[in-house]
Scaffold this motif. Structure first.
Motif, PDB file in Angstrom:
ATOM      1  N   ASP A 143       0.809  -1.219   0.000  1.00 21.67           N
ATOM      2  CA  ASP A 143       0.000   0.000   0.000  1.00 21.67           C
ATOM      3  C   ASP A 143       0.845   1.273   0.000  1.00 21.67           C
ATOM      4  OD1 ASP A 143       1.018   0.157   2.577  1.00 21.67           O
ATOM      5  OD2 ASP A 143      -0.895  -0.168   3.573  1.00 21.67           O
ATOM      6  N   TYR A 144       2.184   1.129  -0.090  1.00 20.55           N
ATOM      7  CA  TYR A 144       3.127   2.256  -0.176  1.00 20.55           C
ATOM      8  C   TYR A 144       3.198   3.084   1.105  1.00 20.55           C
ATOM      9  CZ  TYR A 144       3.299   1.371  -5.243  1.00 20.55           C
ATOM     10  OH  TYR A 144       3.465   0.793  -6.471  1.00 20.55           O
ATOM     11  N   SER A 145       2.682   2.554   2.198  1.00 16.87           N
ATOM     12  CA  SER A 145       2.838   3.255   3.471  1.00 16.87           C
ATOM     13  C   SER A 145       4.215   2.947   4.045  1.00 16.87           C
ATOM     14  CB  SER A 145       1.756   2.811   4.465  1.00 16.87           C
ATOM     15  OG  SER A 145       1.907   1.437   4.794  1.00 16.87           O
ATOM     16  N   CYS A 146       4.598   3.676   5.081  1.00 19.51           N
ATOM     17  CA  CYS A 146       5.890   3.429   5.708  1.00 19.51           C
ATOM     18  C   CYS A 146       5.831   3.862   7.171  1.00 19.51           C
ATOM     19  CB  CYS A 146       7.008   4.186   4.990  1.00 19.51           C
ATOM     20  SG  CYS A 146       8.684   3.798   5.599  1.00 19.51           S
ATOM     21  N   GLN A 147       6.383   3.039   8.048  1.00 19.79           N
ATOM     22  CA  GLN A 147       6.431   3.351   9.478  1.00 19.79           C
ATOM     23  C   GLN A 147       7.869   3.615   9.898  1.00 19.79           C
ATOM     24  OE1 GLN A 147       3.840   3.491  12.089  1.00 19.79           O
ATOM     25  NE2 GLN A 147       5.653   4.536  12.916  1.00 19.79           N
ATOM     26  N   PHE A 148       8.127   4.819  10.383  1.00 15.87           N
ATOM     27  CA  PHE A 148       9.410   5.171  10.985  1.00 15.87           C
ATOM     28  C   PHE A 148       9.313   4.887  12.481  1.00 15.87           C
ATOM     29  CE2 PHE A 148       9.617   7.317   7.080  1.00 15.87           C
ATOM     30  CZ  PHE A 148      10.848   7.939   6.872  1.00 15.87           C
ATOM     31  N   LYS A 149      10.335   4.257  13.041  1.00 10.08           N
ATOM     32  CA  LYS A 149      10.382   4.002  14.476  1.00 10.08           C
ATOM     33  C   LYS A 149      11.694   4.539  15.037  1.00 10.08           C
ATOM     34  CE  LYS A 149       7.442  -0.149  14.335  1.00 10.08           C
ATOM     35  NZ  LYS A 149       7.350  -1.595  14.655  1.00 10.08           N
ATOM     36  N   PHE A 150      11.692   5.811  15.419  1.00 13.76           N
ATOM     37  CA  PHE A 150      12.871   6.400  16.034  1.00 13.76           C
ATOM     38  C   PHE A 150      13.025   5.855  17.449  1.00 13.76           C
ATOM     39  CE2 PHE A 150      11.716   9.621  12.841  1.00 13.76           C
ATOM     40  CZ  PHE A 150      12.941   9.777  12.209  1.00 13.76           C
ATOM     41  N   GLY A 151      14.246   5.466  17.792  1.00 10.00           N
ATOM     42  CA  GLY A 151      14.494   4.862  19.094  1.00 10.00           C
ATOM     43  C   GLY A 151      14.533   3.348  19.035  1.00 10.00           C
ATOM     44  N   VAL A 152      14.291   2.787  17.848  1.00 13.82           N
ATOM     45  CA  VAL A 152      14.305   1.330  17.656  1.00 13.82           C
ATOM     46  C   VAL A 152      15.391   0.986  16.644  1.00 13.82           C
ATOM     47  CG1 VAL A 152      12.998  -0.695  16.931  1.00 13.82           C
ATOM     48  CG2 VAL A 152      11.840   1.185  18.136  1.00 13.82           C
ATOM     49  N   SER A 153      16.277   0.088  17.003  1.00 13.93           N
ATOM     50  CA  SER A 153      17.360  -0.309  16.103  1.00 13.93           C
ATOM     51  C   SER A 153      16.852  -1.286  15.052  1.00 13.93           C
ATOM     52  CB  SER A 153      18.506  -0.954  16.888  1.00 13.93           C
ATOM     53  OG  SER A 153      19.088  -0.031  17.795  1.00 13.93           O
ATOM     54  N   PRO A 154      17.363  -1.190  13.830  1.00  9.05           N
ATOM     55  CA  PRO A 154      16.945  -2.130  12.785  1.00  9.05           C
ATOM     56  C   PRO A 154      17.547  -3.508  13.019  1.00  9.05           C
ATOM     57  CG  PRO A 154      18.699  -0.707  11.978  1.00  9.05           C
ATOM     58  CD  PRO A 154      18.321  -0.186  13.333  1.00  9.05           C
ATOM     59  N   PRO A 155      16.936  -4.551  12.493  1.00  7.20           N
ATOM     60  CA  PRO A 155      17.498  -5.899  12.636  1.00  7.20           C
ATOM     61  C   PRO A 155      18.729  -6.065  11.747  1.00  7.20           C
ATOM     62  CG  PRO A 155      15.601  -5.951  11.186  1.00  7.20           C
ATOM     63  CD  PRO A 155      15.672  -4.553  11.736  1.00  7.20           C
ATOM     64  N   LEU A 156      19.428  -7.148  11.918  1.00  9.37           N
ATOM     65  CA  LEU A 156      20.538  -7.457  11.029  1.00  9.37           C
ATOM     66  C   LEU A 156      19.999  -7.648   9.614  1.00  9.37           C
ATOM     67  CD1 LEU A 156      22.475 -10.041  13.252  1.00  9.37           C
ATOM     68  CD2 LEU A 156      23.078  -7.641  12.840  1.00  9.37           C
ATOM     69  N   PRO A 157      20.798  -7.323   8.599  1.00 11.97           N
ATOM     70  CA  PRO A 157      20.310  -7.444   7.218  1.00 11.97           C
ATOM     71  C   PRO A 157      19.691  -8.800   6.903  1.00 11.97           C
ATOM     72  CG  PRO A 157      22.426  -6.325   7.258  1.00 11.97           C
ATOM     73  CD  PRO A 157      22.156  -6.784   8.663  1.00 11.97           C
ATOM     74  N   GLU A 158      20.293  -9.871   7.418  1.00 11.71           N
ATOM     75  CA  GLU A 158      19.762 -11.202   7.113  1.00 11.71           C
ATOM     76  C   GLU A 158      18.418 -11.467   7.788  1.00 11.71           C
ATOM     77  OE1 GLU A 158      23.163 -11.730  10.181  1.00 11.71           O
ATOM     78  OE2 GLU A 158      22.713 -10.505   8.406  1.00 11.71           O
ATOM     79  N   ASP A 159      18.064 -10.641   8.785  1.00 14.74           N
ATOM     80  CA  ASP A 159      16.799 -10.817   9.491  1.00 14.74           C
ATOM     81  C   ASP A 159      15.753  -9.777   9.092  1.00 14.74           C
ATOM     82  OD1 ASP A 159      17.867 -12.956  10.946  1.00 14.74           O
ATOM     83  OD2 ASP A 159      18.706 -11.607  12.466  1.00 14.74           O
ATOM     84  N   ASP A 160      16.115  -8.877   8.187  1.00 25.56           N
ATOM     85  CA  ASP A 160      15.203  -7.806   7.774  1.00 25.56           C
ATOM     86  C   ASP A 160      14.371  -8.273   6.582  1.00 25.56           C
ATOM     87  OD1 ASP A 160      13.898  -5.485   7.047  1.00 25.56           O
ATOM     88  OD2 ASP A 160      15.651  -4.197   7.358  1.00 25.56           O
ATOM     89  N   ASP A 161      13.098  -8.531   6.824  1.00 30.95           N
ATOM     90  CA  ASP A 161      12.216  -9.038   5.763  1.00 30.95           C
ATOM     91  C   ASP A 161      12.073  -8.053   4.606  1.00 30.95           C
ATOM     92  OD1 ASP A 161      11.782 -11.376   7.168  1.00 30.95           O
ATOM     93  OD2 ASP A 161       9.960 -10.638   8.153  1.00 30.95           O
ATOM     94  N   THR A 162      12.224  -6.755   4.894  1.00 27.07           N
ATOM     95  CA  THR A 162      12.098  -5.757   3.840  1.00 27.07           C
ATOM     96  C   THR A 162      13.120  -5.980   2.733  1.00 27.07           C
ATOM     97  OG1 THR A 162      11.328  -4.126   5.458  1.00 27.07           O
ATOM     98  CG2 THR A 162      12.077  -3.281   3.347  1.00 27.07           C
ATOM     99  N   LEU A 163      14.312  -6.416   3.118  1.00 24.42           N
ATOM    100  CA  LEU A 163      15.382  -6.614   2.146  1.00 24.42           C
ATOM    101  C   LEU A 163      15.171  -7.857   1.292  1.00 24.42           C
ATOM    102  CD1 LEU A 163      18.477  -5.723   4.369  1.00 24.42           C
ATOM    103  CD2 LEU A 163      16.937  -4.210   3.100  1.00 24.42           C
ATOM    104  N   LYS A 164      14.170  -8.653   1.647  1.00 27.71           N
ATOM    105  CA  LYS A 164      13.881  -9.876   0.894  1.00 27.71           C
ATOM    106  C   LYS A 164      12.673  -9.713  -0.022  1.00 27.71           C
ATOM    107  CE  LYS A 164      15.468 -12.409   4.978  1.00 27.71           C
ATOM    108  NZ  LYS A 164      15.082 -13.326   6.088  1.00 27.71           N
TER     109      LYS A 164
END
Length: 271
Positions: A222-243
């Motif tokens: 749906d082209y939405s996006c959630q920013f979460k300041f104060g939250v660290s991103p997961p490791l690249p291999e665990d980030d579903d967005t990158l897949k």
């Protein structure tokens, strides 16, 4: 760009009686589409900060044009040439060139981080990281950048609002930004551009240069996006967005399909 916490509250409405029915009038000095900002974090989720007119299409103002032109100038310096297209369309063409001309995704990310860094006075970033970021475990800094993001970046992303997000320590905080329909993703139509020129470099910039962890969660449906300041991103291999696979309308992947029709292209070649 001066970053500071803002607290905007609307005056109490006046009540008048017309035909025995109360009508509530806000003073003419009230600012439309502005909301109160409660600077607190707690274990109880606060209400999402929103405006009644947030679903309307965002209409850029004078400052927005200034921000767009400044950002575009930095892109031009990084890419080495300027698009003939005016306005936002030219900016998207430059973003595509930044990615396609890079030697690797890492090179694209580094270039985008340099662009973001160049938009701020160096001393401001250093002072923010040293003086503001450590306050209250980073929550104050996270709320501040969330608020400033909404005030200064809607020309790029479209309508967005501050909302509450859950933090790693179990509390919730008004340090989120929800983008209803990201204009940058919608116009570029490319997962690779979203990830390599926006998500990854923006996360790195806030963490490395402002001391604020950030997780960005784009939704390619749906082209939405959630920013979460104060939250660290997961490791690249665990980030579903990158897949995520490329979009059906991705111009980069479609061009690749035309060249190699016998290859099943499940993702943008630059994603």
């Amino acid at each position: 760009m001066k970053m500071m916490p803002l607290a905007l509250t609307l005056p109490a409405p006046q009540t008048v009686m017309v035909s025995s029915s109360p009508i509530y009038l806000l003073p003419t000095s009230s600012l439309q589409n502005r909301t109160s900002f409660r600077a607190f974090c707690s274990s109880v989720s606060p209400e999402t900060i929103h405006s009644e007119g947030s679903k309307a299409e965002y209409k850029p103002g004078i400052l927005d044009h200034f921000f767009l032109n400044s950002f575009r100038d930095k892109l031009v310096k990084e890419v080495g040439w300027d698009s003939e297209k005016p306005g936002y369309g030219g900016l998207i063409e430059l973003a595509k060139a930044l990615m396609m001309n890079s030697r690797s995704n890492s090179h694209t990310k580094d270039a985008a981080v340099r662009i973001l860094k160049s938009l701020f006075p160096p001393l401001l970033l250093e002072l923010y990281k040293i003086l503001i970021a450590p306050i209250d475990g980073g929550k104050v800094a996270a709320m501040m950048v969330a608020r400033v993001t909404v005030l200064t970046c809607q020309w790029l992303m479209g309508t967005c609002k501050v909302n509450s997000v859950d933090l790693p320590d179990g509390t919730s905080c008004n340090s989120g930004v929800f983008v209803e329909r990201c204009k940058y993703l919608e116009e570029s139509k490319c997962v690779g551009i979203c990830i390599n020129t926006c998500k990854l470099p923006t996360q790195s910039f806030f963490k490395d240069y402002m001391g604020v962890p950030l997780l960005m969660e784009p939704n390619f449906s749906d082209y939405s996006c959630q920013f979460k300041f104060g939250v660290s991103p997961p490791l690249p291999e665990d980030d579903d967005t990158l897949k995520e696979p490329c979009l059906d309308v991705c111009p980069i992947a479609n061009k690749r399909r035309e060249i190699r029709r016998n290859v099943d292209v499940m993702k943008c070649p630059k994603a």
